[in-house]
Design a protein around this motif. Structure first.
Motif, short mmCIF file in Angstrom:
data_model
loop_
_atom_site.label_atom_id
_atom_site.label_comp_id
_atom_site.label_asym_id
_atom_site.label_seq_id
_atom_site.Cartn_x
_atom_site.Cartn_y
_atom_site.Cartn_z
N CYS A 107 48.81 24.02 44.68
CA CYS A 107 48.93 22.95 45.67
C CYS A 107 47.62 22.17 45.76
CB CYS A 107 49.31 23.52 47.04
SG CYS A 107 48.11 24.64 47.78
N ARG A 108 47.66 21.05 46.44
CA ARG A 108 46.48 20.23 46.69
C ARG A 108 46.17 20.15 48.19
NH1 ARG A 108 45.63 21.76 42.54
NH2 ARG A 108 46.01 20.76 40.58
N GLN A 109 47.13 20.53 49.04
CA GLN A 109 46.95 20.50 50.49
C GLN A 109 47.48 21.81 51.07
OE1 GLN A 109 45.38 18.22 52.32
NE2 GLN A 109 44.95 17.02 50.49
N PRO A 110 46.87 22.43 52.05
CA PRO A 110 45.70 21.97 52.79
C PRO A 110 44.41 22.10 51.98
CG PRO A 110 46.29 24.15 53.55
CD PRO A 110 47.34 23.72 52.54
N ILE A 111 44.44 22.83 50.87
CA ILE A 111 43.31 22.96 49.95
C ILE A 111 43.85 22.97 48.54
CG2 ILE A 111 41.83 24.23 51.57
CD1 ILE A 111 42.64 26.81 50.06
N GLN A 112 42.97 22.82 47.56
CA GLN A 112 43.39 22.89 46.17
C GLN A 112 43.52 24.35 45.76
OE1 GLN A 112 40.75 21.16 43.27
NE2 GLN A 112 41.79 22.19 41.60
N LEU A 113 44.70 24.71 45.25
CA LEU A 113 44.92 26.05 44.71
C LEU A 113 45.63 25.93 43.38
CD1 LEU A 113 46.07 28.19 47.75
CD2 LEU A 113 43.84 28.17 46.64
N PRO A 114 45.24 26.74 42.40
CA PRO A 114 44.05 27.58 42.43
C PRO A 114 42.80 26.71 42.52
CG PRO A 114 44.99 27.57 40.23
CD PRO A 114 45.92 26.81 41.11
N ARG A 115 41.80 27.26 43.13
CA ARG A 115 40.55 26.50 43.32
C ARG A 115 39.96 26.18 41.95
NH1 ARG A 115 37.63 25.44 47.91
NH2 ARG A 115 35.45 24.97 47.52
N GLY A 116 39.51 24.94 41.77
CA GLY A 116 39.00 24.48 40.49
C GLY A 116 37.81 25.26 39.98
N GLU A 117 36.99 25.79 40.89
CA GLU A 117 35.79 26.53 40.50
C GLU A 117 36.10 27.87 39.84
OE1 GLU A 117 34.64 26.35 44.42
OE2 GLU A 117 33.88 24.32 44.26
N VAL A 118 37.34 28.32 39.94
CA VAL A 118 37.70 29.61 39.37
C VAL A 118 37.37 29.65 37.88
CG1 VAL A 118 39.67 31.09 38.77
CG2 VAL A 118 39.46 30.19 41.08
N LEU A 119 37.70 28.60 37.17
CA LEU A 119 37.47 28.58 35.72
C LEU A 119 36.15 27.91 35.35
CD1 LEU A 119 41.05 27.74 34.42
CD2 LEU A 119 39.96 29.98 34.71
N LYS A 120 35.50 27.26 36.32
CA LYS A 120 34.29 26.50 36.04
C LYS A 120 33.01 27.30 36.23
CE LYS A 120 31.93 22.32 37.56
NZ LYS A 120 31.89 21.27 38.56
N ASN A 121 32.97 28.13 37.28
CA ASN A 121 31.73 28.81 37.64
C ASN A 121 31.77 30.30 37.36
OD1 ASN A 121 30.27 26.55 38.65
ND2 ASN A 121 31.53 26.60 40.49
N ALA A 122 30.75 30.76 36.65
CA ALA A 122 30.66 32.18 36.28
C ALA A 122 30.65 33.07 37.51
CB ALA A 122 29.40 32.42 35.44
N PHE A 123 30.03 32.61 38.61
CA PHE A 123 29.92 33.44 39.80
C PHE A 123 31.26 33.63 40.51
CE2 PHE A 123 28.67 29.15 41.20
CZ PHE A 123 29.54 28.93 42.26
N VAL A 124 32.29 32.89 40.08
CA VAL A 124 33.65 33.11 40.58
C VAL A 124 34.47 33.84 39.52
CG1 VAL A 124 35.77 32.00 41.40
CG2 VAL A 124 33.55 31.04 42.02
N LEU A 125 34.40 33.37 38.28
CA LEU A 125 35.26 33.90 37.23
C LEU A 125 34.94 35.35 36.88
CD1 LEU A 125 37.56 33.51 35.28
CD2 LEU A 125 35.96 32.43 33.68
N TRP A 126 33.67 35.71 36.73
CA TRP A 126 33.34 37.08 36.33
C TRP A 126 33.80 38.09 37.39
CZ3 TRP A 126 27.78 38.98 34.63
CH2 TRP A 126 27.89 40.27 34.08
N PRO A 127 33.45 37.90 38.68
CA PRO A 127 33.92 38.88 39.65
C PRO A 127 35.45 38.88 39.81
CG PRO A 127 32.61 37.17 40.73
CD PRO A 127 32.50 36.94 39.27
N LEU A 128 36.10 37.74 39.64
CA LEU A 128 37.56 37.70 39.70
C LEU A 128 38.16 38.45 38.52
CD1 LEU A 128 40.07 36.73 41.19
CD2 LEU A 128 39.86 34.56 39.97
N ALA A 129 37.59 38.27 37.34
CA ALA A 129 38.07 38.99 36.15
C ALA A 129 37.82 40.49 36.29
CB ALA A 129 37.38 38.44 34.90
N GLU A 130 36.76 40.85 36.95
CA GLU A 130 36.46 42.27 37.19
C GLU A 130 37.47 42.88 38.16
OE1 GLU A 130 33.23 43.89 40.16
OE2 GLU A 130 32.29 43.47 38.23
#
Length: 173
Positions: A107-130
């Motif tokens: 979705c895009r409202q009330p927030i963007q999901l999945p959040r765009g930073e999930v695949l962009k930022n290592a500090f989100v992707l690595w702990p999520l993959a873990e």
């Protein structure tokens, strides 16, 4: 019950605010039947601005609350820990809580999901993959472990030996 993944970050009094955020989320969402699961804590450079390094982690829990209620709860926890709602996106944070995934909603409202930073930022992707290696990204259909294996960025990130507060319904690495 929805399965929710949140990203937590802090670059101001980092250990204190990560622990406080985890306690607040634990007290709000955790139970014996549905404990809070947490990845390791990672240290990363600030992204988008010059600032102190961040501590980041990802949290998983189950809830009957709607997406809007989860977002409102997270914003209230941020504000209770010194994060005003009117600060610029790229600025220092006492506690930042972002909803990354809410089940497999797109979705895009009330927030963007999945959040765009999930695949962009290592500090989100690595702990999520873990935390959820076999979980598939709702848009790409690729597991988070596979996304992490193919991740290419120069973002500096290191896992920390972080002392979690012993809470009854908190599962840590």
């Amino acid at each position: 019950m929805a399965v929710v993944y949140l990203g937590l970050g802090s670059n101001r009094d980092r250990s204190k605010h990560i622990r406080a955020g985890l306690r607040a989320l634990h007290d709000t969402f955790a139970s014996a039947a549905h404990p809070l699961r947490v990845s390791r804590v990672y240290e990363s450079a600030a992204v988008g601005f010059d600032g102190h390094d961040f501590y980041n982690t990802v949290v998983e829990f189950r809830t009957d609350l709607s997406l809007q209620q989860v977002v409102q709860t997270c914003k209230a926890i941020e504000q209770a820990h010194g994060h005003p709602s009117n600060v610029p996106k790229y600025s220092p944070r006492t506690l930042d809580i972002d909803v990354l995934l809410y089940d497999d909603f797109i979705c895009r409202q009330p927030i963007q999901l999945p959040r765009g930073e999930v695949l962009k930022n290592a500090f989100v992707l690595w702990p999520l993959a873990e935390l959820a290696p076999a979980l598939r990204h709702p848009e790409t259909g690729i597991s988070f472990a596979e996304h992490w294996q193919s991740y290419a960025s120069e973002q500096r990130l290191k896992p920390l030996d972080f002392a979690f507060e012993p809470l009854p319904y908190l599962l840590t690495p």
